[in-house]
Design a protein around this motif. Structure first.
Motif, mmCIF file in Angstrom:
data_model
loop_
_atom_site.group_PDB
_atom_site.id
_atom_site.type_symbol
_atom_site.label_atom_id
_atom_site.label_comp_id
_atom_site.label_asym_id
_atom_site.label_seq_id
_atom_site.Cartn_x
_atom_site.Cartn_y
_atom_site.Cartn_z
ATOM 1 N N UNK A 74 59.547 12.634 20.624
ATOM 2 C CA UNK A 74 60.550 13.183 21.535
ATOM 3 C C UNK A 74 59.948 13.379 22.918
ATOM 4 N N UNK A 75 60.632 12.888 23.946
ATOM 5 C CA UNK A 75 60.197 13.076 25.322
ATOM 6 C C UNK A 75 60.680 14.447 25.788
ATOM 7 N N UNK A 76 59.733 15.322 26.130
ATOM 8 C CA UNK A 76 60.076 16.696 26.484
ATOM 9 C C UNK A 76 60.715 16.786 27.870
ATOM 10 N N UNK A 77 60.039 16.236 28.861
ATOM 11 C CA UNK A 77 60.491 16.339 30.249
ATOM 12 C C UNK A 77 61.150 15.026 30.658
ATOM 13 N N UNK A 78 62.444 15.058 30.884
ATOM 14 C CA UNK A 78 63.184 13.817 31.149
ATOM 15 C C UNK A 78 63.081 13.414 32.619
ATOM 16 N N UNK B 136 61.252 10.338 34.980
ATOM 17 C CA UNK B 136 60.578 9.045 34.962
ATOM 18 C C UNK B 136 60.221 8.652 36.392
ATOM 19 N N UNK B 137 59.026 8.116 36.572
ATOM 20 C CA UNK B 137 58.591 7.619 37.878
ATOM 21 C C UNK B 137 58.472 6.105 37.789
ATOM 22 N N UNK B 138 59.337 5.386 38.507
ATOM 23 C CA UNK B 138 59.326 3.920 38.508
ATOM 24 C C UNK B 138 58.634 3.462 39.791
ATOM 25 N N UNK C 86 57.201 12.636 32.942
ATOM 26 C CA UNK C 86 56.712 12.445 31.571
ATOM 27 C C UNK C 86 56.381 10.983 31.312
ATOM 28 N N UNK C 87 57.034 10.085 32.088
ATOM 29 C CA UNK C 87 56.819 8.646 31.922
ATOM 30 C C UNK C 87 56.644 8.007 33.296
ATOM 31 N N UNK D 284 49.327 15.223 32.860
ATOM 32 C CA UNK D 284 50.168 15.613 31.728
ATOM 33 C C UNK D 284 51.185 14.547 31.337
ATOM 34 N N UNK D 285 51.156 13.417 32.001
ATOM 35 C CA UNK D 285 52.100 12.338 31.685
ATOM 36 C C UNK D 285 51.941 11.884 30.240
#
Length: 283
Positions: free
Chosen positions: A1-5, A7-9, A84-85, A110-111
């Motif tokens: 499960x991804x906790x923090x929604x 995303x860095x693209x 997170x991602x 923390x990623x």
């Protein structure tokens, strides 16, 4: 499960903007990076137009403005959030990708996932420049990301089981299907695609048939949705040449030797749809 929604693209070209779009559509907050205001402006305009088309087709119910509000553009690799991602979508060159991973490594300890959208390059080599290589993984989206149903997941040599499972959960959140591939040149999809397109380019070079007849034969005779040369224009001739060169070097097998047609097209900046002309001309 991804906790923090969040995303860095990194990279706001065709693929980067498409990934940002599908991420935002599915409820994630997204930062979209590029070095150019012009590229970022075009990316947001393209995303808005794409969302409008999806709404007109009754695919989306949410307001366009609410989706766009979840995307923030930036020209800094150090953002005011803890994603997170992180998904790198830079040009298909190893030195550029390693430089990005090396720079962001200290910014986001923390990623949960450090991903590359590479279509052919080694995930293990990219992971060699970060402190936690077990978090590095390949997430290979397809063009256009908002419509294509598949994401190819490629673990590196030391990618952890936890990272793989989190990557699968993330892709499921985006309502995409997953295929897994080992970290070898071209993975599954790019290796197969490059061979088909390269063979079509060799046929054209040898004068076996016209580009139109080659595409029609594959489209109607083999029931592919698009001929290989038209598909090459969509993917980008330069991208295909990079993949073939990687396959040729990685395996040492001449079946991956690029057709001279592809090299000459790249030299002449006939890169396909993105340049306005490839095997075919586009407005």
């Amino acid at each position: 499960m991804i906790e923090n929604k969040t995303v860095f693209v990194i990279g706001a070209g065709i693929m980067g903007s498409g990934i940002a779009e599908i991420v935002a559509i599915n409820g994630y907050n997204c930062y979209l990076y590029d070095i150019s205001d012009k590229i970022l402006d075009k990316a947001m305009n393209d995303i808005g137009n794409s969302i409008e088309k999806l709404k007109n087709k009754k695919v989306l119910n949410e307001n366009k403005e609410d989706i766009l509000a979840r995307i923030k553009v930036t020209k800094s690799l150090k953002i005011d959030s803890k994603p997170s991602i992180v998904i790198e979508v830079a040009p298909e060159k190893m030195d550029i990708k390693k430089s990005i991973f090396s720079e962001i490594d200290g910014y986001y300890p923390d990623t949960e996932i450090l991903a590359s959208n590479t279509s052919s390059l080694s995930i293990s080599e990219m992971a060699s420049v970060v402190k936690m290589p077990e978090k590095v993984i390949g997430l290979h989206f397809f063009n256009p990301p908002v419509l294509m149903k598949l994401v190819e997941i490629i673990p590196g040599y030391v990618t952890s089981y936890e990272t793989i499972e989190k990557a699968k959960n993330f892709v499921a959140d985006l309502k995409k299907e997953v295929t897994m591939s080992k970290d070898y040149p071209g993975f599954v999809t790019s290796r197969m695609l490059a061979v088909i397109i390269n063979e079509a380019a060799w046929m054209l070079y040898e004068g076996i048939a016209s580009k139109e007849d080659i595409d029609k034969a594959v489209n109607l005779g083999l029931n592919h949705p698009m001929g290989p040369l038209a598909l090459a224009d969509l993917v980008g001739i330069d991208t295909l040449l990079h993949i073939l060169e990687r396959l040729h070097t990685g395996f040492g097998d001449d079946k991956y030797r690029p057709s001279p047609v592809l090299r000459n097209m790249v030299y002449s900046n006939r890169l396909g749809r993105k340049s306005g002309e490839g095997f075919y001309r586009y407005k």
